[in-house]
Design an enzyme around this catalytic site. Structure first.
Site, PDB file in Angstrom:
ATOM      1  CB  SER A  84      36.306  61.549  50.774  1.00  0.00           C
ATOM      2  OG  SER A  84      36.375  62.662  51.633  1.00  0.00           O
ATOM      3  CD  GLU A 109      37.089  64.352  55.870  1.00  0.00           C
ATOM      4  OE1 GLU A 109      37.848  64.055  56.798  1.00  0.00           O
ATOM      5  OE2 GLU A 109      36.231  65.252  55.950  1.00  0.00           O
ATOM      6  CE1 TYR A 165      33.611  58.732  54.604  1.00  0.00           C
ATOM      7  CE2 TYR A 165      35.137  60.574  54.386  1.00  0.00           C
ATOM      8  CZ  TYR A 165      34.088  59.833  53.894  1.00  0.00           C
ATOM      9  OH  TYR A 165      33.510  60.173  52.698  1.00  0.00           O
TER      10      TYR A 165
HETATM   11  P1  NAP Z   1      25.079  59.496  52.118  1.00  0.00           P
HETATM   12  O1  NAP Z   1      23.973  60.428  51.764  1.00  0.00           O
HETATM   13  O2  NAP Z   1      25.444  59.338  53.542  1.00  0.00           O
HETATM   14  O3  NAP Z   1      24.738  58.071  51.495  1.00  0.00           O
HETATM   15  C1  NAP Z   1      25.422  56.915  51.879  1.00  0.00           C
HETATM   16  C2  NAP Z   1      24.707  55.736  51.268  1.00  0.00           C
HETATM   17  O4  NAP Z   1      25.404  54.533  51.618  1.00  0.00           O
HETATM   18  C3  NAP Z   1      23.265  55.564  51.735  1.00  0.00           C
HETATM   19  O5  NAP Z   1      22.472  55.181  50.645  1.00  0.00           O
HETATM   20  C4  NAP Z   1      23.382  54.420  52.728  1.00  0.00           C
HETATM   21  O6  NAP Z   1      22.196  53.680  52.891  1.00  0.00           O
HETATM   22  C5  NAP Z   1      24.426  53.571  52.030  1.00  0.00           C
HETATM   23  N1  NAP Z   1      25.036  52.595  52.920  1.00  0.00           N
HETATM   24  C6  NAP Z   1      25.637  52.835  54.116  1.00  0.00           C
HETATM   25  N2  NAP Z   1      26.077  51.689  54.656  1.00  0.00           N
HETATM   26  C7  NAP Z   1      25.758  50.705  53.776  1.00  0.00           C
HETATM   27  C8  NAP Z   1      25.953  49.293  53.772  1.00  0.00           C
HETATM   28  N3  NAP Z   1      26.562  48.685  54.808  1.00  0.00           N
HETATM   29  N4  NAP Z   1      25.515  48.583  52.719  1.00  0.00           N
HETATM   30  C9  NAP Z   1      24.874  49.201  51.685  1.00  0.00           C
HETATM   31  N5  NAP Z   1      24.652  50.528  51.646  1.00  0.00           N
HETATM   32  C10 NAP Z   1      25.092  51.267  52.670  1.00  0.00           C
HETATM   33  O7  NAP Z   1      26.429  59.917  51.333  1.00  0.00           O
HETATM   34  P2  NAP Z   1      26.594  60.894  50.087  1.00  0.00           P
HETATM   35  O8  NAP Z   1      26.791  62.273  50.590  1.00  0.00           O
HETATM   36  O9  NAP Z   1      25.547  60.603  49.084  1.00  0.00           O
HETATM   37  O10 NAP Z   1      28.013  60.443  49.553  1.00  0.00           O
HETATM   38  C11 NAP Z   1      28.128  59.394  48.572  1.00  0.00           C
HETATM   39  C12 NAP Z   1      29.524  58.812  48.654  1.00  0.00           C
HETATM   40  O11 NAP Z   1      30.484  59.828  48.401  1.00  0.00           O
HETATM   41  C13 NAP Z   1      29.888  58.231  50.008  1.00  0.00           C
HETATM   42  O12 NAP Z   1      30.731  57.130  49.790  1.00  0.00           O
HETATM   43  C14 NAP Z   1      30.661  59.348  50.682  1.00  0.00           C
HETATM   44  O13 NAP Z   1      31.546  58.837  51.654  1.00  0.00           O
HETATM   45  C15 NAP Z   1      31.382  59.932  49.488  1.00  0.00           C
HETATM   46  N6  NAP Z   1      31.729  61.338  49.579  1.00  0.00           N
HETATM   47  C16 NAP Z   1      30.780  62.243  49.880  1.00  0.00           C
HETATM   48  C17 NAP Z   1      31.104  63.580  49.941  1.00  0.00           C
HETATM   49  C18 NAP Z   1      30.082  64.629  50.250  1.00  0.00           C
HETATM   50  O14 NAP Z   1      30.472  65.782  50.558  1.00  0.00           O
HETATM   51  N7  NAP Z   1      28.802  64.326  50.162  1.00  0.00           N
HETATM   52  C19 NAP Z   1      32.420  64.000  49.663  1.00  0.00           C
HETATM   53  C20 NAP Z   1      33.353  63.025  49.301  1.00  0.00           C
HETATM   54  C21 NAP Z   1      33.005  61.709  49.250  1.00  0.00           C
HETATM   55  P3  NAP Z   1      21.084  54.069  54.017  1.00  0.00           P
HETATM   56  O15 NAP Z   1      20.173  55.059  53.334  1.00  0.00           O
HETATM   57  O16 NAP Z   1      20.450  52.770  54.302  1.00  0.00           O
HETATM   58  O17 NAP Z   1      21.834  54.661  55.173  1.00  0.00           O
END
Ligand code: NAP
Length: 334
Positions: A124, A126, A148
């Site tokens: 990220s 971050e 985070y």
């Molecule tokens: P998101 O919508 O919050 O999805 C997170 C996923 O992780 C969900 O499917 C969640 O499952 C799963 N998860 C959480 N805890 C878990 C565990 N203990 N075991 C297995 N699965 C688990 O995030 P996103 O926006 O798609 O982002 C995807 C990745 O990119 C993340 O790692 C995020 O930190 C990173 N990221 C995102 C952004 C952004 O702007 N979106 C930017 C930089 C990096 P549930 O549905 O059960 O909660």
């Protein structure tokens, strides 16, 4: 031969868009889902029957290893995380367990059971946290300044280390914020677009905000720091960059962003304008939603991704905000 891709976090925003993309490309897709007492996966409802779901929590190394051994994926995308920076202050330990160590459990599972698989880690912006530079690229030093970001930085450095120590094809994408109608409701963009849609439609039973209270009450939406700036792109386009990273001859890490920045105030203005309302009549600041530390790195320069991957953003802030408001209006109107 049909390729198999394994996605952790398939129920999330990025995981679901990535699954759409990989299915379109002819992959067989396996998605890891954590066990829940309430099996509702709105982001992948449309994919049920087209993807294989495997159940494991990122805390459980044995279960992850079994899944890798069973499915022998060609590509592994580790997108699961405790992904909400704001929650990482109240839940620093679970953030470390899932966001930092969870990534290492996945890499270990790959190294032990399918070492030739190509691995993508969702880093990220971050991890740059408190750097003074406004524009970040791959040369910018890391200065994570929240739990985070620090967890993501650990996972990022371990990805580089698995590449260098074991010769694994492991890449990390330093992605700036990316949004969509599938964004979780506790992220600022969706909070604003859903808030504007609820107020416009006079919704009396809105979804809950991150404090567990109605998102809007008496026509007011409570927000944190309106002067924070973000670089917002479209998630559907950002998952293309993830896939492209794993198709290269050599594994490398890339900054993905739009190289533009807008404030939360701008976000409120564009979203409320789109439904014909004046944001200043409806948005209030609430100290409970302020972050203890703010991020300074504002814009991600995707020049290297453009040069190597041929990737560049196509959808920018105002269009993105409007498409999210439209989607929330349609969702609520159902
Ligand atoms: P998101 O919508 O919050 O999805 C997170 C996923 O992780 C969900 O499917 C969640 O499952 C799963 N998860 C959480 N805890 C878990 C565990 N203990 N075991 C297995 N699965 C688990 O995030 P996103 O926006 O798609 O982002 C995807 C990745 O990119 C993340 O790692 C995020 O930190 C990173 N990221 C995102 C952004 C952004 O702007 N979106 C930017 C930089 C990096 P549930 O549905 O059960 O909660």
């Amino acid at each position: 031969m049909t390729k198999t891709a394994l996605i952790t976090g398939i129920t999330g925003q990025d995981g679901s868009y990535l699954a759409d993309l990989l299915l379109d490309k002819g992959y067989q897709v396996v998605g890891i889902v954590r066990r829940s007492t309430n099996y509702r996966y709105p982001n992948i409802d449309h994919l049920i029957g087209r993807v294989t779901l495997a159940y494991a929590d990122l805390i459980d190394a044995d279960a992850l290893g079994d899944i890798i051994r069973r499915h022998q994926p060609d590509e592994v995308y580790n997108l699961a995380a405790q992904s909400v920076p704001a929650d990482s202050w109240s839940q620093p330990i679970v953030t470390g367990e899932i966001t930092a160590l969870g990534a290492v459990r996945m890499m270990e599972a790959v190294r032990r059971h399918q070492p030739d698989a190509r691995f993508y880690q969702a880093t990220s912006r971050e991890i740059y946290g408190g750097v003074p530079q406004e524009i970040v690229d791959e040369q910018t030093p890391f200065l994570a300044n929240n739990p985070y970001g620090i967890a993501k930085l650990y996972a990022h450095l371990m990805t580089v280390n698995y590449r260098e120590s074991y010769g694994m094809f492991a890449c990390a994408g330093m992605l700036f914020n990316h949004e969509s109608p599938r964004r979780g409701l506790h992220f600022v963009t969706r909070k604003v677009t859903m808030g504007a849609a609820c107020i416009k439609l006079g919704i009396t039973n809105p979804p809950l905000n991150e404090a567990g209270e109605p998102l809007v009450r008496d026509g007011k939406l409570k927000m944190g720091n309106l002067d924070a700036y973000r670089d917002w792109g479209y998630a559907k386009e950002y998952v293309e960059a993830m896939w492209l990273m794993l198709q290269q001859d050599t594994p490398q890490d890339y900054v993905i962003g739009t190289n533009t920045a807008y404030s939360i105030r701008d976000l409120c203005r564009v979203a409320f304008d789109h439904v014909g309302l004046n944001w200043e009549d409806h948005v209030e600041t609430d100290e409970r939603f302020l972050r203890p530390t703010e991020i300074f790195a504002q814009r991600g320069n995707p020049a290297k991704a453009k040069a190597d991957l041929g990737w560049e953003p196509r959808t920018y802030f105002e269009e993105l905000t409007r498409l999210m408001v439209d989607s929330d209006l349609a969702l609520l109107s159902k």
